[in-house]
Design a protein around this motif. Structure first.
Motif, PDB file in Angstrom:
ATOM      1  N   ALA A 228       0.829  -1.210   0.000  1.00 29.32           N
ATOM      2  CA  ALA A 228       0.000   0.000   0.000  1.00 29.32           C
ATOM      3  C   ALA A 228       0.859   1.254   0.000  1.00 29.32           C
ATOM      4  O   ALA A 228       0.570   2.226   0.697  1.00 29.32           O
ATOM      5  CB  ALA A 228      -0.941  -0.006   1.207  1.00 29.32           C
ATOM      6  N   PHE A 229       1.913   1.268  -0.806  1.00 26.27           N
ATOM      7  CA  PHE A 229       2.832   2.408  -0.785  1.00 26.27           C
ATOM      8  C   PHE A 229       2.290   3.609  -1.543  1.00 26.27           C
ATOM      9  O   PHE A 229       2.730   4.740  -1.321  1.00 26.27           O
ATOM     10  CB  PHE A 229       4.203   2.009  -1.340  1.00 26.27           C
ATOM     11  N   GLY A 230       1.334   3.410  -2.458  1.00 26.53           N
ATOM     12  CA  GLY A 230       0.683   4.552  -3.111  1.00 26.53           C
ATOM     13  C   GLY A 230      -0.257   5.244  -2.134  1.00 26.53           C
ATOM     14  O   GLY A 230      -0.883   4.596  -1.291  1.00 26.53           O
ATOM     15  N   THR A 231      -0.383   6.553  -2.233  1.00 23.90           N
ATOM     16  CA  THR A 231      -1.212   7.305  -1.276  1.00 23.90           C
ATOM     17  C   THR A 231      -2.666   6.849  -1.323  1.00 23.90           C
ATOM     18  O   THR A 231      -3.327   6.746  -0.278  1.00 23.90           O
ATOM     19  CB  THR A 231      -1.108   8.808  -1.556  1.00 23.90           C
ATOM     20  N   ASN A 232      -3.194   6.553  -2.518  1.00 24.11           N
ATOM     21  CA  ASN A 232      -4.576   6.058  -2.596  1.00 24.11           C
ATOM     22  C   ASN A 232      -4.721   4.721  -1.884  1.00 24.11           C
ATOM     23  O   ASN A 232      -5.722   4.466  -1.187  1.00 24.11           O
ATOM     24  CB  ASN A 232      -5.012   5.952  -4.055  1.00 24.11           C
ATOM     25  N   HIS A 233      -3.710   3.850  -2.033  1.00 22.61           N
ATOM     26  CA  HIS A 233      -3.748   2.557  -1.349  1.00 22.61           C
ATOM     27  C   HIS A 233      -3.600   2.733   0.166  1.00 22.61           C
ATOM     28  O   HIS A 233      -4.243   2.030   0.955  1.00 22.61           O
ATOM     29  CB  HIS A 233      -2.643   1.644  -1.880  1.00 22.61           C
ATOM     30  N   TRP A 234      -2.754   3.654   0.574  1.00 21.98           N
ATOM     31  CA  TRP A 234      -2.551   3.923   2.001  1.00 21.98           C
ATOM     32  C   TRP A 234      -3.841   4.389   2.648  1.00 21.98           C
ATOM     33  O   TRP A 234      -4.213   3.927   3.735  1.00 21.98           O
ATOM     34  CB  TRP A 234      -1.431   4.948   2.172  1.00 21.98           C
ATOM     35  N   ARG A 235      -4.539   5.298   1.993  1.00 16.62           N
ATOM     36  CA  ARG A 235      -5.798   5.797   2.550  1.00 16.62           C
ATOM     37  C   ARG A 235      -6.827   4.678   2.662  1.00 16.62           C
ATOM     38  O   ARG A 235      -7.562   4.592   3.651  1.00 16.62           O
ATOM     39  CB  ARG A 235      -6.345   6.924   1.670  1.00 16.62           C
ATOM     40  N   ALA A 236      -6.882   3.811   1.643  1.00 19.07           N
ATOM     41  CA  ALA A 236      -7.822   2.693   1.681  1.00 19.07           C
ATOM     42  C   ALA A 236      -7.469   1.710   2.796  1.00 19.07           C
ATOM     43  O   ALA A 236      -8.353   1.169   3.473  1.00 19.07           O
ATOM     44  CB  ALA A 236      -7.849   1.982   0.328  1.00 19.07           C
ATOM     45  N   LEU A 237      -6.185   1.485   3.017  1.00 15.71           N
ATOM     46  CA  LEU A 237      -5.755   0.610   4.106  1.00 15.71           C
ATOM     47  C   LEU A 237      -6.150   1.202   5.450  1.00 15.71           C
ATOM     48  O   LEU A 237      -6.679   0.489   6.323  1.00 15.71           O
ATOM     49  CB  LEU A 237      -4.245   0.399   4.043  1.00 15.71           C
TER      50      LEU A 237
ATOM     51  N   LEU B  62      -4.122   7.808  11.073  1.00 12.76           N
ATOM     52  CA  LEU B  62      -2.873   7.464  10.399  1.00 12.76           C
ATOM     53  C   LEU B  62      -2.816   8.066   8.997  1.00 12.76           C
ATOM     54  O   LEU B  62      -1.767   8.536   8.545  1.00 12.76           O
ATOM     55  CB  LEU B  62      -2.718   5.943  10.318  1.00 12.76           C
ATOM     56  N   ALA B  63      -3.956   8.059   8.310  1.00  9.23           N
ATOM     57  CA  ALA B  63      -4.002   8.664   6.980  1.00  9.23           C
ATOM     58  C   ALA B  63      -3.727  10.152   7.059  1.00  9.23           C
ATOM     59  O   ALA B  63      -3.047  10.719   6.188  1.00  9.23           O
ATOM     60  CB  ALA B  63      -5.361   8.398   6.332  1.00  9.23           C
ATOM     61  N   ALA B  64      -4.234  10.799   8.105  1.00 12.06           N
ATOM     62  CA  ALA B  64      -4.044  12.244   8.250  1.00 12.06           C
ATOM     63  C   ALA B  64      -2.625  12.590   8.707  1.00 12.06           C
ATOM     64  O   ALA B  64      -2.038  13.563   8.233  1.00 12.06           O
ATOM     65  CB  ALA B  64      -5.060  12.798   9.248  1.00 12.06           C
TER      66      ALA B  64
ATOM     67  N   ARG C 204      -9.131  -2.680  -3.586  1.00 12.58           N
ATOM     68  CA  ARG C 204      -8.693  -1.336  -3.185  1.00 12.58           C
ATOM     69  C   ARG C 204      -7.210  -1.276  -2.853  1.00 12.58           C
ATOM     70  O   ARG C 204      -6.563  -0.271  -3.122  1.00 12.58           O
ATOM     71  CB  ARG C 204      -9.499  -0.866  -1.962  1.00 12.58           C
ATOM     72  N   VAL C 205      -6.705  -2.340  -2.252  1.00 11.78           N
ATOM     73  CA  VAL C 205      -5.301  -2.379  -1.835  1.00 11.78           C
ATOM     74  C   VAL C 205      -4.678  -3.673  -2.340  1.00 11.78           C
ATOM     75  O   VAL C 205      -5.251  -4.750  -2.130  1.00 11.78           O
ATOM     76  CB  VAL C 205      -5.179  -2.314  -0.296  1.00 11.78           C
ATOM     77  N   PRO C 206      -3.525  -3.628  -3.013  1.00 15.88           N
ATOM     78  CA  PRO C 206      -2.854  -4.862  -3.404  1.00 15.88           C
ATOM     79  C   PRO C 206      -2.498  -5.698  -2.174  1.00 15.88           C
ATOM     80  O   PRO C 206      -1.693  -5.288  -1.332  1.00 15.88           O
ATOM     81  CB  PRO C 206      -1.592  -4.375  -4.128  1.00 15.88           C
ATOM     82  N   ALA C 207      -3.125  -6.846  -2.053  1.00 15.43           N
ATOM     83  CA  ALA C 207      -2.910  -7.721  -0.900  1.00 15.43           C
ATOM     84  C   ALA C 207      -3.229  -9.150  -1.308  1.00 15.43           C
ATOM     85  O   ALA C 207      -4.021  -9.385  -2.221  1.00 15.43           O
ATOM     86  CB  ALA C 207      -3.790  -7.303   0.275  1.00 15.43           C
ATOM     87  N   ALA C 208      -2.600 -10.102  -0.616  1.00 16.30           N
ATOM     88  CA  ALA C 208      -2.829 -11.512  -0.946  1.00 16.30           C
ATOM     89  C   ALA C 208      -2.371 -12.380   0.203  1.00 16.30           C
ATOM     90  O   ALA C 208      -1.464 -12.011   0.966  1.00 16.30           O
ATOM     91  CB  ALA C 208      -2.066 -11.893  -2.217  1.00 16.30           C
TER      92      ALA C 208
END
Length: 396
Positions: free
Chosen positions: A255-264, A273-275, A313-317
């Motif tokens: 989740a290193f992209g900001t969009n992914h971070w916010r979704a996480l 944490l997002a803020a 929303r977030v690359p995860a597996a």
């Protein structure tokens, strides 16, 4: 019809690197003739077996990387067998071998000799340290296996946990990646020959291939002057990009992209944490604290729950084992598990399919691995017929 159905390959390789290279060519339709030393490829008797090893022709190791080939047993030190091999060379497109440098010269079957019999021949070698023809070094002639290549090439130094020892990558990437690069080199040489009529020597070294594979460590050292070392499952410049323990296993989250971070953070119910860490720099600078926060959240949840929360929303597996892979519908839908016959056993086995997908000429395993010397009559018989036809044509 495969994309390479007109290509004839003489395969003098054994164990893993060379056979994997020629397996890729066979999957794409090439006629690969496996020229085996007396007694056969060293890896034929290697386990696992389905039942009784005494009753089986070969184990899983040999089956996996020699499927779809034809076998001919030859002693290259014997004059008659050497001539039989040369008769095949005259009608071949490619010769591949993975002996130590200088071995083929001992049989008087080096590239220069074979090129005299077939000027358009593409001759390819896979060695631990390359061939003098493409760059001479003091290491050539030394033996090498996957473990040696991973150690020298920097792979082991950057694999493992910071407080643990250097660790090899599980699959034999010193062999497999080298083999894949060699296959690319062969195909490039075939393309060049189609345009020019010119054969050439293709050389791929395991040490060189591992340097190419560790590209990140190479540029990092050049930019920073510091040799990178082990970081576990994390990434030196991206965060979060790691594996986390769950209530019933492990999950990876990228989740290193900001969009992914916010979704996480939303999935974690942690808008703070997002803020507080809104950009990659702040997250990377506080990675120890943030990793602990994510680890605490993940540890109390099942793997499937986490993946469901993050899906789309977030690359995860999940971190899967082979039982999970065999149960994954995606793997079946992509034909990445392929059944083949197993001589000496009652039934078939499954081996890894080919990941190269093509719409018109799809690569695929083209039958089981061969029995030792299984195709002698058809191979040497066809060579004799070709010689007879040539003689008759000359008489006419």
């Amino acid at each position: 019809m495969g994309a390479l159905s007109s290509l004839r390959v003489l395969d003098l390789t054994q164990v893993l690197a060379g056979p994997y290279c020629t397996m890729l060519l066979a999957d794409m339709g090439a006629d690969v003739v496996k020229i085996e030393r007396p007694g056969g490829d060293l890896i034929r008797p290697n386990p696992p077996f389905l039942d009784d090893p005494e009753a089986e022709a070969y184990g899983g190791y040999f089956q996996s990387v020699n499927r779809g080939k034809r076998s001919l047993e030859l002693d290259l030190g014997d004059a008659d067998d050497r001539e039989a091999f040369l008769s095949l060379v005259e009608r071949a497109d490619v010769v591949v071998e993975n002996y130590r440098a200088g071995t083929m010269e001992k049989f008087d079957l080096d590239y220069e000799t074979l090129r005299e019999r077939n000027p358009e021949l593409i001759y390819s070698s896979i060695r631990g340290f390359g061939d003098p023809r493409t760059g001479e070094t003091d290491r050539q002639g030394q033996p090498s296996f996957d473990l040696v290549a991973q150690a020298l090439g920097g792979v082991m130094e950057i694999t493992g946990h910071p407080d643990g020892p250097p660790t090899k990558v599980g699959p034999g990437i010193g062999d497999l990646f080298t083999a894949t690069l060699n296959c690319i080199g062969i195909l490039a040489a075939v393309y060049h020959r189609e345009r020019t009529g010119e054969g050439q020597y293709v050389d791929t070294a395991m040490y060189d291939a591992m340097l190419s594979l560790t590209e990140r460590a190479i540029y990092q050292h050049s930019y920073t002057g510091e040799p990178p070392t082990r970081r576990g499952n994390s990434h030196p410049t991206l965060f979060p990009y790691d594996a986390f323990e769950t209530a019933d296993g492990y999950v990876v989250i990228a989740a290193f992209g900001t969009n992914h971070w916010r979704a996480l953070c939303e999935a974690m119910d942690r808008p703070d944490l997002a803020a507080d860490y809104p950009d990659p720099e702040s997250r990377l600078g506080n990675r120890t604290h943030l990793r602990a926060e994510i680890a605490d959240w993940a540890r109390s949840r099942a793997t499937d729950e986490i993946c469901s929360l993050l899906e789309g929303r977030v690359p995860a597996a999940p971190v899967q084992n082979t039982a999970d892979i065999f149960d994954d519908p995606h793997v079946r839908d992509r034909e990445m598990l392929v059944p083949v016959d197993q001589p000496g056993a009652d039934g078939s086995v499954e081996i890894a399919g080919n990941p190269i997908k093509m719409t018109e000429t799809p690569p695929r395993p083209r039958g089981r691995a061969p029995l030792l010397d299984e195709h002698r009559d058809e191979l040497l018989g066809s060579a004799t017929e070709a010689e007879t036809d040539a003689t008759e044509a000359a008489d006419d």
